[in-house]
Each structure stands twice: as structure tokens, then as C-alpha cells.
Design a protein around this motif. Structure first.
Motif, PDB file in Angstrom:
ATOM      1  N   ASP A 241      86.485  12.587 162.348  1.00 40.62           N
ATOM      2  CA  ASP A 241      87.103  13.896 162.549  1.00 40.62           C
ATOM      3  C   ASP A 241      88.582  13.758 162.183  1.00 40.62           C
ATOM      4  N   PRO A 242      89.033  14.394 161.096  1.00 37.24           N
ATOM      5  CA  PRO A 242      90.438  14.246 160.689  1.00 37.24           C
ATOM      6  C   PRO A 242      91.421  14.713 161.750  1.00 37.24           C
ATOM      7  N   ARG A 243      90.972  15.587 162.647  1.00 42.32           N
ATOM      8  CA  ARG A 243      91.878  16.129 163.669  1.00 42.32           C
ATOM      9  C   ARG A 243      92.224  15.102 164.737  1.00 42.32           C
ATOM     10  N   THR A 244      91.370  14.091 164.892  1.00 44.37           N
ATOM     11  CA  THR A 244      91.595  13.072 165.920  1.00 44.37           C
ATOM     12  C   THR A 244      91.676  11.662 165.354  1.00 44.37           C
ATOM     13  N   GLY A 245      91.104  11.446 164.177  1.00 48.29           N
ATOM     14  CA  GLY A 245      91.027  10.112 163.618  1.00 48.29           C
ATOM     15  C   GLY A 245      89.901   9.292 164.213  1.00 48.29           C
ATOM     16  N   ARG A 246      89.055   9.898 165.008  1.00 49.52           N
ATOM     17  CA  ARG A 246      87.947   9.207 165.660  1.00 49.52           C
ATOM     18  C   ARG A 246      86.616   9.849 165.268  1.00 49.52           C
ATOM     19  N   ASN A 247      85.539   9.216 165.663  1.00 52.62           N
ATOM     20  CA  ASN A 247      84.231   9.823 165.455  1.00 52.62           C
ATOM     21  C   ASN A 247      84.138  11.109 166.258  1.00 52.62           C
ATOM     22  N   PRO A 248      83.512  12.154 165.703  1.00 51.90           N
ATOM     23  CA  PRO A 248      83.320  13.375 166.488  1.00 51.90           C
ATOM     24  C   PRO A 248      82.361  13.117 167.641  1.00 51.90           C
ATOM     25  N   GLN A 249      82.471  13.946 168.649  1.00 49.35           N
ATOM     26  CA  GLN A 249      81.571  13.816 169.793  1.00 49.35           C
ATOM     27  C   GLN A 249      80.127  13.993 169.335  1.00 49.35           C
ATOM     28  N   ALA A 250      79.238  13.144 169.845  1.00 44.77           N
ATOM     29  CA  ALA A 250      77.839  13.179 169.420  1.00 44.77           C
ATOM     30  C   ALA A 250      77.225  14.542 169.714  1.00 44.77           C
ATOM     31  N   TYR A 251      76.622  15.130 168.706  1.00 45.50           N
ATOM     32  CA  TYR A 251      75.938  16.409 168.876  1.00 45.50           C
ATOM     33  C   TYR A 251      74.748  16.486 167.925  1.00 45.50           C
ATOM     34  N   TRP A 252      75.023  16.489 166.601  1.00 45.61           N
ATOM     35  CA  TRP A 252      73.953  16.490 165.609  1.00 45.61           C
ATOM     36  C   TRP A 252      73.671  15.060 165.173  1.00 45.61           C
ATOM     37  N   ARG A 253      72.394  14.731 165.013  1.00 39.75           N
ATOM     38  CA  ARG A 253      72.012  13.416 164.493  1.00 39.75           C
ATOM     39  C   ARG A 253      72.084  13.419 162.964  1.00 39.75           C
ATOM     40  N   THR A 254      71.530  14.459 162.346  1.00 32.45           N
ATOM     41  CA  THR A 254      71.623  14.629 160.898  1.00 32.45           C
ATOM     42  C   THR A 254      71.763  16.107 160.566  1.00 32.45           C
ATOM     43  N   VAL A 255      72.445  16.380 159.476  1.00 33.14           N
ATOM     44  CA  VAL A 255      72.563  17.733 158.945  1.00 33.14           C
ATOM     45  C   VAL A 255      72.245  17.672 157.454  1.00 33.14           C
ATOM     46  N   THR A 256      71.316  18.513 157.006  1.00 33.21           N
ATOM     47  CA  THR A 256      70.947  18.592 155.590  1.00 33.21           C
ATOM     48  C   THR A 256      71.273  19.986 155.086  1.00 33.21           C
ATOM     49  N   VAL A 257      71.957  20.069 153.962  1.00 29.68           N
ATOM     50  CA  VAL A 257      72.406  21.353 153.415  1.00 29.68           C
ATOM     51  C   VAL A 257      72.030  21.431 151.936  1.00 29.68           C
ATOM     52  N   ALA A 258      71.596  22.605 151.502  1.00 29.92           N
ATOM     53  CA  ALA A 258      71.354  22.878 150.084  1.00 29.92           C
ATOM     54  C   ALA A 258      72.451  23.800 149.571  1.00 29.92           C
ATOM     55  N   ALA A 259      72.933  23.543 148.354  1.00 31.08           N
ATOM     56  CA  ALA A 259      74.016  24.353 147.797  1.00 31.08           C
ATOM     57  C   ALA A 259      73.961  24.303 146.275  1.00 31.08           C
ATOM     58  N   ARG A 260      74.919  24.961 145.657  1.00 33.15           N
ATOM     59  CA  ARG A 260      74.939  25.019 144.197  1.00 33.15           C
ATOM     60  C   ARG A 260      75.258  23.666 143.568  1.00 33.15           C
TER      61      ARG A 260
END
Length: 317
Positions: A241-260
Motif C-alpha cells: 500500500d503506497p499510503r503506508t509502505g506496508r502490506n494492506p490489511q488482509a481482506y481479498w485473497r485474489t482479485v481477477t479483472v478483465a479489461a482492454r
């Protein structure tokens, strides 16, 4: 009656992960593989922060000297991609996290990373691109002391887009390039599209892994299940997380996105991991199809992402 040949496939290790190449014309595989290997070798020489002689390493070493660095065309393209990702994500995907990533213990290739790191992480928020001077026209880069660029969040996706389009143009056939879960498709796909399994770990998709069809553009999966290590008794991973310099708090295990493009998909997937519970709203506003797997196992589908259907697969995201 003529039958359409099955797509041809090859894979090899690269960037600390695996490259998978599929082409609709088996006769083009050898040429396509040569093009992909050459492309990725050149990109690694330009953009790796693990190679002391790479252009990126030399640019990072010049931070604070006041002397601008003129970079080559490949690193210039990679920097433009990183700047674009930072802008599109509102700073949630930021290449100035280099010092924070090293502070978390990711200071060498993942293959040589010690599973157990000793010592407390020393990190700080990313300084942000506002203090970096980058002139894309002159390809001139200048950074103040303490700033280090890390292109790990974008270079792989950009490389997949670049390679897929270059190979499709050269061979005239349909191409799918998968670099460790960052997929880019170019040219005419096989009938029904490229069948791709979505998994926490692209190396070991399970028989019941959901499968989607990719016809064009990009598909990217970001997660915290792979590329992990332990630091001072706590689990750490490569998402920062650029806002803290640390790993973000655990919430999502994986995120998959489709885009152009794979770059756009990867940027959104990484930003979603950083945002945690606010990711669904961000993805809906962007109008991007996405599949988010919660740490609890619950799956959230957004933007018309299909219901999970296991099926035969040819690669994994």
C-alpha cells in the motif's frame, strides 16, 4: 471437411515466474517463442531491480546525485506504463514503493528469498511521483535521494501486452501470452476464445478452478497467496500500500479483472487488493468485470463476471 488445429503451447521460466505462450497456428510456435524470449530478455535487462547492471538499477543508484539519467526506449515504455497505472489508480499503484518493498524483505529475486526474514520491517509511505522528474520525450529521469523505483506492479502486465501484439503482428495468428497470471491476447482467438483457469496460484490450478473465455484484451489476477515470506514472525507479501509502505490489511485473497489491456486489468486488480472492502465500489465505477475471492472463501462477482464453471483449461491466470 477441414478441421482447425488445436492451439500450440510452450512455457519457460522468466521474471521469477513462468511464461506461457499459446498460438493458434502450430507452425508459428517456434518463431513466436523466439520472439517472446528475445522480448522478455531485453525487458529484464532494462527493467529488473535485481540486476545491478540493469537500466533501472543504474537509475535508482543515481537518485540524489542531481544528475539526470537518459534511459533507453524499453525502460522508457515501462516507465510510461507505470506512470499511467499510478494516474489511473489514484496513486494506489505507485512505482516509488521501491524502498518500502526492500524494507519488507523483498530485496532479491523471489527464488532466492529466505522464507524466514529476521528483523522488524523498516518501511515508510511511498514518496509519490510528484517528486520524480520524468520527461518521456527526452527519456530523462531524475530522482531525489531516498527514492527507488520498483516496476514489479506493472512491468509484467505491460510486457505481456507488448509481446502478444508484437507476436500476433509478426506471425499473423492468434496469440495468448501469460506471464505469471498476467494475460494478454492479440490476433484472432481460437473458436470459443482462449479457455483460462482462474486460480490463487497460477502454477497449480485445481480441477474445479473456474474457467473463463478470453477473446481479446487482458486478464490479470493479483493475490496474496503466492510470493509470501515471514518477517519478524509476521507473514509478508509483495503487494504494498503506497499510503503506508506496508502490506494492506488482509481482506481479498485474489482479485481477477478483465479489461482492454493486461496493464489496465493488472492495475485495477492490484488497486483492489490495496483498497480491501472499498474495491467493489471502485471496480463497479470503472465498469470492469471482476472476480474477488475473500480471505474467508466468499466470492464476489462484479460487472457481469460469469458464475464459476469448471472446465478443461489451457492456462491459468
Amino acid at each position: 471437411m477441414t478441421t482447425t488445429p488445436e492451439p500450440a503451447h510452450s512455457s519457460f521460466p522468466v521474471f521469477g515466474t513462468t511464461a506461457h505462450l499459446l498460438v493458434t497456428d502450430p507452425k508459428a510456435l517456434r518463431w513466436a517463442l523466439e520472439l517472446l524470449r528475445a522480448d522478455l530478455a531485453a525487458i529484464d535487462a532494462a527493467c529488473s531491480r535485481f540486476r545491478p547492471a540493469s537500466e533501472l538499477s543504474r537509475a535508482n543508484a543515481a537518485a540524489g546525485t542531481g544528475t539526470p539519467v537518459i534511459v533507453g526506449p524499453l525502460l522508457s515504455e515501462a516507465l510510461d506504463a507505470a506512470w499511467k497505472a499510478a494516474e489511473n489508480s489514484g496513486g494506489l499503484v505507485d512505482p516509488t514503493v521501491g524502498a518500502a518493498v526492500v524494507g519488507l524483505g523483498y530485496d532479491r529475486t523471489f527464488a532466492s528469498l529466505r522464507p524466514e526474514q529476521v528483523g522488524t520491517p523498516v518501511t515508510a509511505p511511498a514518496p509519490g511521483l510528484r517528486i520524480v522528474e520524468w520527461d518521456p520525450h527526452a527519456r530523462r529521469l531524475r530522482m531525489p535521494a531516498g527514492v527507488a523505483l520498483d516496476l514489479g506492479a506493472t512491468a509484467k502486465a505491460w510486457a505481456a501486452d507488448r509481446a502478444a501484439h508484437r507476436i500476433a503482428e509478426a506471425t499473423g495468428c492468434g496469440v495468448l501470452v501469460n506471464l505469471g497470471g498476467d494475460l494478454a491476447a492479440a490476433g484472432a482467438p481460437p473458436e470459443g476464445g482462449w479457455r483460462v483457469a482462474v486460480a490463487d496460484d497460477h502454477r497449480t490450478p485445481q480441477p474445479d478452478s473456474p474457467v473463463v473465455a478470453v477473446h481479446s484484451g487482458g486478464l490479470a489476477t493479483s493475490g496474496t497467496a503466492v510470493r509470501t515470506w515471514t518477517r519478524d514472525g509476521h507473514r509478508a507479501h509483495h503487494i504494498v500500500d503506497p499510503r503506508t509502505g506496508r502490506n494492506p490489511q488482509a481482506y481479498w485473497r485474489t482479485v481477477t479483472v478483465a479489461a482492454r489491456s493486461c496493464l489496465e486489468a493488472n492495475t485495477a486488480a492490484t488497486a483492489a487488493l490495496v483498497l480491501g472492502p472499498d474495491a467493489s465500489r471502485m471496480l463497479r465505477q470503472a465498469g470492469l468485470p471482476a472476480r474477488l475471492a475473500h480471505e474467508s472463501g466468499e466470492v464476489v462477482r462484479i460487472g457481469g463476471w460469469p458464475v464459476d464453471v469448471p472446465a478443461p483449461w489451457v492456462g491459468a491466470a
